[in-house]
Write a protein that holds these residues in place. Sequence first.
Motif, PDB file in Angstrom:
ATOM      1  N   VAL A   5       0.809  -1.222   0.000  1.00 17.68           N
ATOM      2  CA  VAL A   5       0.000   0.000   0.000  1.00 17.68           C
ATOM      3  C   VAL A   5       0.840   1.269   0.000  1.00 17.68           C
ATOM      4  O   VAL A   5       0.665   2.116  -0.854  1.00 17.68           O
ATOM      5  N   PHE A   8       2.173   2.009  -3.310  1.00 21.19           N
ATOM      6  CA  PHE A   8       1.191   2.607  -4.223  1.00 21.19           C
ATOM      7  C   PHE A   8       1.111   4.119  -4.010  1.00 21.19           C
ATOM      8  O   PHE A   8       1.155   4.907  -4.940  1.00 21.19           O
ATOM      9  N   VAL A   9       1.001   4.452  -2.696  1.00 20.23           N
ATOM     10  CA  VAL A   9       0.880   5.876  -2.370  1.00 20.23           C
ATOM     11  C   VAL A   9       2.092   6.631  -2.883  1.00 20.23           C
ATOM     12  O   VAL A   9       1.983   7.672  -3.529  1.00 20.23           O
ATOM     13  N   GLY A  12       2.000   7.001  -6.571  1.00 20.45           N
ATOM     14  CA  GLY A  12       1.015   8.016  -6.956  1.00 20.45           C
ATOM     15  C   GLY A  12       1.540   9.407  -6.701  1.00 20.45           C
ATOM     16  O   GLY A  12       1.468  10.289  -7.556  1.00 20.45           O
ATOM     17  N   ALA A  16       2.278  12.308  -9.432  1.00 21.98           N
ATOM     18  CA  ALA A  16       1.644  13.621  -9.413  1.00 21.98           C
ATOM     19  C   ALA A  16       2.689  14.719  -9.368  1.00 21.98           C
ATOM     20  O   ALA A  16       2.588  15.726 -10.074  1.00 21.98           O
ATOM     21  N   LEU A  19       4.274  15.186 -12.653  1.00 19.24           N
ATOM     22  CA  LEU A  19       3.401  15.886 -13.594  1.00 19.24           C
ATOM     23  C   LEU A  19       3.402  17.386 -13.347  1.00 19.24           C
ATOM     24  O   LEU A  19       3.543  18.187 -14.260  1.00 19.24           O
ATOM     25  N   THR A  20       3.237  17.765 -12.073  1.00 19.53           N
ATOM     26  CA  THR A  20       3.202  19.200 -11.795  1.00 19.53           C
ATOM     27  C   THR A  20       4.583  19.805 -11.976  1.00 19.53           C
ATOM     28  O   THR A  20       4.720  20.973 -12.278  1.00 19.53           O
TER      29      THR A  20
END
Lengths: 428, 313
Positions: A5, A8-9, A12, A16, A19-20
Amino acid sequence: MRRTVPAFVAAGAIGALALTGCGQAGQGSTTTEDGRTQITMWTHSAGNPAELEVYERIISDFNASQDQYEVVEESFPQGAYNDAIVAAAASGDLPCLLDLDGPIMPNWAWAEYIQPLGISTEITDSLLPTAVGVWNDEIYSAGYWDAALSIFARESVLTENGIRIPTVDEPWTADEFNAALQTLKDAGYETPIDIGAEDTGEWWPYAYSPLLQSFGGDLIDRDTMLSADGALNGPEAVAWGEWFQGLFADGLASNSGTIGNQEFVDDEVALSYTGVWNALASVEAIGDDLVILPPPDLGNGPVIGGGSWQWAISSTCEEVEGAREYLEFSFQDEYITEFADKQIVIPATEGAAETSEYFGPDGVLRPFVELSQQFAVLRPETPAYAVISTTFETAAKDIMNGADVQETLDRAVQEIDANIESNDGYGF
Amino acid sequence: MTVTPPTVAAETPQRATRRFRTTKGRETWAGLAMMAPAGILLVLFLIIPVILAFTLSFTNARLISPNPPRFVGLDNFVRAFTADGVFVQSVWNTFLFALVVVPVQAGLGLLLAVLVNRRMRGVTAFRVIFFIPVVTSIVVVSILWRFLYQPNGLINSMIDTITFGAWSGMDWLNNPQTALGAIIVLSIWQAVGFHMIIWLAGLQTIPAELYEAAKMDGAGPWRQFVSVTWPGLRPTMVFVLVTITIAALGLFVQIDVMTQGGPVNSTSTIVYYAVRKGYEQQEIGYAAAISLIFFVAVLIIALIQRRLTREKD
């Protein structure tokens, strides 16, 4: 399962962030290992190795001569270049040095993307007037070359058909030109002239608004720059539209085929209305038989479009001094000659023209220098040009396809005027 | 997996409950975390742009301008419907396109699917052939077809040969009468393979026993299709119709590559016009208004379709 888990976080979050973070790449002034300040520079010349090669030479020469600045170049394909600039401006990421197509300059100056150039007037004074971009009485851009259009023909074909060979002092009149086209059609050319109507985009205003101007019309009222009414839909403009429509309706010109000059080289068309950049291939293919003719005088003298790619400094540039120093360094005749001969464009200075292989006093492409000096007219220097350009393209294409000329031009005028009004006159 | 054996739970009920609660809490947390990447992307690239478009459509914002945008109320919408002939024409073109493409593409897709659903030699080859245009970039396909449609292109030479020179075709893309039709043909050809595959998937969910039973009852191929195949394909039909409609309404690339909305606006579509206004002519506010109109129109159509095709029982 539980263990994965956090992975995954993390994935992610990293995604993100990445991307930013993309928007931040390439910003600001960085320093090199040896303590020099880097100046970023964007060009539209990816995919044009000849042009890029000269830039690389200038940059390495400049960097070698410097212990204060280092120019770092990044090149974009021409099709995506303007979008890249607009996107970069929107996110505050403009490079220090950028090149731009002449007619877009007022728009970018008005939008405060670029600042007054501020390089030595000795340099800008020595350039062809169409290679210097002026808006609001300030110089915002300057270029190493200009381009020009002309009509290519084979001397033998003209002589065989009894057509007079026009000169810069005595170009074809409208009647003579139309008669010549008809004669050539009768001589067996399916469409005697290739005007490049299969192309799209800026080519349309660049190539066909000079014909409109030769008729006495224009894209906009250049005294006020506030309205196209009367200029783009007056009787002269309608006369142009009807003549232009007739070229296609009467089978004198075709709107399909290949972009470029291949039809002329293959002798499928007798005349080709095309640019200097296509000239060398034709010279090589046709040799001495090739004649480079001025465009016809359709009433108000021959006109060709002026203004090509030029250099500017962005308004957010932190190293203005360095950027100016680089530009001043780059405007040496030696480099301008190299651009001219490698890319086949008209050198912007007299000195560079003299040593040029093709544009020198005995060069095969010398006629272009004269054409550019005598007949070049800039596209309207207004921020509204982006709208004028696309509106004119649509209108001219509609006319080509048989739309009612007066109605089409009225609609174009309405669209341009509405746009100027909604922008409070673009500062005029 | 982390499922607790029931015997343990029976021995210590209290502890099990607490443990259950924390597990549930963990699951919620894990669920949120797993949703996060998609959620962030959705917010970043879908929700924020939609809100932005909605706001911008009531202003006169420009892509490039030193002047700040001004609130103009409903001006953009009024302009679109009353003062902008090209917009109205674009709306008409878009719906005309969808009106032809949706039934024809869905029908052809089904026909192809039924044809390639047989057990025969070389059926895989046919499936591949029909599917190739789908995996080819639409830009490439458009450029290719632009050549085909040229006055001296392949299509005209073919017509010329077939009619023994009686009719040598025309300049398809430069004639206001034929340009949209030409683009319709190309678009159907390009995407029909995709819908064929969807139909094929639907066909293969129909149990073979039904066909056997139908055969034993003496049903011919047509009867089998009407009574077994078509009812079995209902959910697939809904899916195919909705996706084709939305794709057809969003027509853009073919126009951009092949005709740029011309000749005489005969191929201008809503999306193409919005891009042209917003990007080429830099009127972002007006383009946002057009996009909003488009969004509402697609929403209404999708809702109507949902209602018409819902399960009646």
